[in-house]
Scaffold this motif. Structure first.
Motif, PDB file in Angstrom:
ATOM      1  N   LEU A 208       0.824  -1.205   0.000  1.00 10.11           N
ATOM      2  CA  LEU A 208       0.000   0.000   0.000  1.00 10.11           C
ATOM      3  C   LEU A 208       0.863   1.260   0.000  1.00 10.11           C
ATOM      4  CD1 LEU A 208      -2.828   1.259   0.155  1.00 10.11           C
ATOM      5  CD2 LEU A 208      -2.646   1.115   2.645  1.00 10.11           C
ATOM      6  N   VAL A 209       1.855   1.319   0.881  1.00  8.39           N
ATOM      7  CA  VAL A 209       2.725   2.509   0.945  1.00  8.39           C
ATOM      8  C   VAL A 209       3.507   2.671  -0.354  1.00  8.39           C
ATOM      9  CG1 VAL A 209       4.703   3.544   2.130  1.00  8.39           C
ATOM     10  CG2 VAL A 209       2.838   2.528   3.456  1.00  8.39           C
ATOM     11  N   PHE A 210       4.040   1.565  -0.877  1.00 12.43           N
ATOM     12  CA  PHE A 210       4.761   1.638  -2.148  1.00 12.43           C
ATOM     13  C   PHE A 210       3.860   2.181  -3.253  1.00 12.43           C
ATOM     14  CE2 PHE A 210       5.659  -0.338  -6.267  1.00 12.43           C
ATOM     15  CZ  PHE A 210       6.918   0.181  -6.510  1.00 12.43           C
ATOM     16  N   CYS A 211       2.645   1.659  -3.357  1.00  9.10           N
ATOM     17  CA  CYS A 211       1.736   2.075  -4.433  1.00  9.10           C
ATOM     18  C   CYS A 211       1.267   3.513  -4.261  1.00  9.10           C
ATOM     19  CB  CYS A 211       0.553   1.119  -4.518  1.00  9.10           C
ATOM     20  SG  CYS A 211       1.006  -0.481  -5.214  1.00  9.10           S
ATOM     21  N   ILE A 212       1.071   3.960  -3.030  1.00 10.46           N
ATOM     22  CA  ILE A 212       0.707   5.366  -2.818  1.00 10.46           C
ATOM     23  C   ILE A 212       1.800   6.263  -3.383  1.00 10.46           C
ATOM     24  CG2 ILE A 212       0.423   7.151  -1.048  1.00 10.46           C
ATOM     25  CD1 ILE A 212      -1.150   5.039   0.593  1.00 10.46           C
ATOM     26  N   GLY A 213       3.047   5.933  -3.091  1.00  3.15           N
ATOM     27  CA  GLY A 213       4.152   6.731  -3.618  1.00  3.15           C
ATOM     28  C   GLY A 213       4.306   6.628  -5.117  1.00  3.15           C
ATOM     29  N   LEU A 214       4.241   5.395  -5.629  1.00  7.14           N
ATOM     30  CA  LEU A 214       4.382   5.186  -7.070  1.00  7.14           C
ATOM     31  C   LEU A 214       3.308   5.922  -7.848  1.00  7.14           C
ATOM     32  CD1 LEU A 214       5.579   3.784  -9.590  1.00  7.14           C
ATOM     33  CD2 LEU A 214       4.083   1.841  -9.083  1.00  7.14           C
ATOM     34  N   PHE A 215       2.072   5.825  -7.403  1.00  8.57           N
ATOM     35  CA  PHE A 215       0.982   6.458  -8.140  1.00  8.57           C
ATOM     36  C   PHE A 215       0.957   7.965  -7.928  1.00  8.57           C
ATOM     37  CE2 PHE A 215       0.031   2.137  -8.776  1.00  8.57           C
ATOM     38  CZ  PHE A 215      -0.751   2.063  -9.913  1.00  8.57           C
ATOM     39  N   ALA A 216       1.484   8.455  -6.811  1.00  8.54           N
ATOM     40  CA  ALA A 216       1.611   9.912  -6.624  1.00  8.54           C
ATOM     41  C   ALA A 216       2.589  10.478  -7.639  1.00  8.54           C
ATOM     42  CB  ALA A 216       2.071  10.215  -5.198  1.00  8.54           C
ATOM     43  N   ILE A 217       3.703   9.794  -7.815  1.00  6.70           N
ATOM     44  CA  ILE A 217       4.692  10.285  -8.777  1.00  6.70           C
ATOM     45  C   ILE A 217       4.202  10.072 -10.213  1.00  6.70           C
ATOM     46  CG2 ILE A 217       6.274   8.340  -9.196  1.00  6.70           C
ATOM     47  CD1 ILE A 217       8.509  10.374  -8.370  1.00  6.70           C
ATOM     48  N   ALA A 218       3.449   9.006 -10.446  1.00  6.72           N
ATOM     49  CA  ALA A 218       2.896   8.774 -11.789  1.00  6.72           C
ATOM     50  C   ALA A 218       1.901   9.871 -12.157  1.00  6.72           C
ATOM     51  CB  ALA A 218       2.232   7.396 -11.856  1.00  6.72           C
ATOM     52  N   ARG A 219       1.076  10.265 -11.196  1.00  5.41           N
ATOM     53  CA  ARG A 219       0.092  11.325 -11.464  1.00  5.41           C
ATOM     54  C   ARG A 219       0.762  12.663 -11.763  1.00  5.41           C
ATOM     55  NH1 ARG A 219      -5.409  11.019 -10.094  1.00  5.41           N
ATOM     56  NH2 ARG A 219      -5.267  13.212  -9.549  1.00  5.41           N
ATOM     57  N   ALA A 220       1.972  12.842 -11.279  1.00  7.13           N
ATOM     58  CA  ALA A 220       2.706  14.080 -11.554  1.00  7.13           C
ATOM     59  C   ALA A 220       3.308  14.076 -12.960  1.00  7.13           C
ATOM     60  CB  ALA A 220       3.800  14.284 -10.508  1.00  7.13           C
ATOM     61  N   CYS A 221       3.312  12.922 -13.603  1.00  6.96           N
ATOM     62  CA  CYS A 221       3.864  12.796 -14.962  1.00  6.96           C
ATOM     63  C   CYS A 221       2.808  13.160 -15.993  1.00  6.96           C
ATOM     64  CB  CYS A 221       4.346  11.371 -15.207  1.00  6.96           C
ATOM     65  SG  CYS A 221       5.744  10.891 -14.183  1.00  6.96           S
ATOM     66  N   GLN A 222       3.266  13.491 -17.179  1.00  4.03           N
ATOM     67  CA  GLN A 222       2.339  13.853 -18.245  1.00  4.03           C
ATOM     68  C   GLN A 222       1.484  12.662 -18.674  1.00  4.03           C
ATOM     69  OE1 GLN A 222       4.248  15.813 -21.488  1.00  4.03           O
ATOM     70  NE2 GLN A 222       2.319  16.284 -22.513  1.00  4.03           N
ATOM     71  N   GLU A 223       2.054  11.470 -18.670  1.00  5.21           N
ATOM     72  CA  GLU A 223       1.327  10.249 -19.027  1.00  5.21           C
ATOM     73  C   GLU A 223       1.402   9.275 -17.847  1.00  5.21           C
ATOM     74  OE1 GLU A 223      -0.375   9.570 -21.759  1.00  5.21           O
ATOM     75  OE2 GLU A 223       0.136  11.376 -22.884  1.00  5.21           O
ATOM     76  N   PRO A 224       0.472   9.350 -16.906  1.00 11.17           N
ATOM     77  CA  PRO A 224       0.547   8.536 -15.690  1.00 11.17           C
ATOM     78  C   PRO A 224       0.623   7.030 -15.947  1.00 11.17           C
ATOM     79  CG  PRO A 224      -1.155  10.203 -15.470  1.00 11.17           C
ATOM     80  CD  PRO A 224      -0.686  10.258 -16.876  1.00 11.17           C
ATOM     81  N   MET A 225      -0.159   6.532 -16.869  1.00 11.87           N
ATOM     82  CA  MET A 225      -0.152   5.084 -17.124  1.00 11.87           C
ATOM     83  C   MET A 225       1.191   4.623 -17.676  1.00 11.87           C
ATOM     84  SD  MET A 225      -2.793   3.393 -16.188  1.00 11.87           S
ATOM     85  CE  MET A 225      -4.508   3.652 -15.807  1.00 11.87           C
ATOM     86  N   LEU A 226       1.795   5.425 -18.538  1.00 15.27           N
ATOM     87  CA  LEU A 226       3.105   5.051 -19.057  1.00 15.27           C
ATOM     88  C   LEU A 226       4.156   5.065 -17.953  1.00 15.27           C
ATOM     89  CD1 LEU A 226       3.255   6.802 -22.550  1.00 15.27           C
ATOM     90  CD2 LEU A 226       2.845   4.395 -22.022  1.00 15.27           C
TER      91      LEU A 226
END
Length: 194
Positions: free
Chosen positions: A98-116
């Motif tokens: 859970l903690v890993f995914c919260i961080g990973l998806f927070a940084i992904a959302r900051a990217c122009q293409e989150p899914m990529l």
């Protein structure tokens, strides 16, 4: 093998089929829940699995002072908590996922293409690291969360979050160098602080 293919395939397909707006919504939530489930509900996966079982056998018998002497006290407290509520290694795996995914998806959302960004993190970071090193996954999740919000947080909060991450794995202390070098001090002071 199929969970790994799904972890790679679903975000890749969603990245191809949807635009950025959709990726930041329901699709990203579905992939987040999938990742937390696969990482958090694994069983006997990773070279450290047996070491974590041994920690669950030893750490709950120790006092907080003894655990503090060992270092990485955040992890030790989590081990004791998971043991005390009867979740054992499964509680540790779910918490780290859970903690890993919260961080990973927070940084992904900051990217122009989150899914990529999520797809790029699957082969090594999500599978090799997060599914074997629970302490490392916790530290990475906290550091990623911090990096995703880097310019919103004051220096003292950055330091606190780095220290919290280091309470799970000492390698996170390297981020203190980044905090020091990014501060608004004169260059000479930043170098000394680093």
């Amino acid at each position: 093998m199929s969970p790994y293919l799904i972890m790679l395939g679903l975000p890749a397909v969603l990245a191809y089929l949807t635009g950025r707006h959709t990726q930041a919504g329901v699709g990203l939530l579905v992939v987040f829940l999938l990742f937390v489930g696969v990482i958090g509900l694994r069983y006997e996966i990773g070279p450290d699995w047996w070491a974590y079982l041994n920690q669950l056998r030893v750490m709950p018998q120790k006092s907080l002072v003894e655990l503090a002497e060992r270092g990485e006290v955040g992890w030790a407290i989590l081990v004791q908590f998971s043991d005390s509520i009867g979740w054992g290694i499964h509680g540790l795996a779910i918490a780290s996922g859970l903690v890993f995914c919260i961080g990973l998806f927070a940084i992904a959302r900051a990217c122009q293409e989150p899914m990529l960004a999520v797809v790029a993190a699957v082969p090594y970071l999500s599978i090799a690291v997060a599914m074997s090193g629970m302490r490392q996954a916790m530290a990475i999740g906290i550091v990623f969360f911090l990096v995703a919000r880097w310019y919103r947080y004051p220096v003292w909060l950055k330091i606190v979050l780095v220290l919290v991450a280091a309470s799970f794995h000492f390698s996170a202390l390297a981020m203190l160098l980044v905090v020091a070098l990014d501060s608004r001090m004169q260059l000479g002071r930043r170098v000394v602080a680093g």
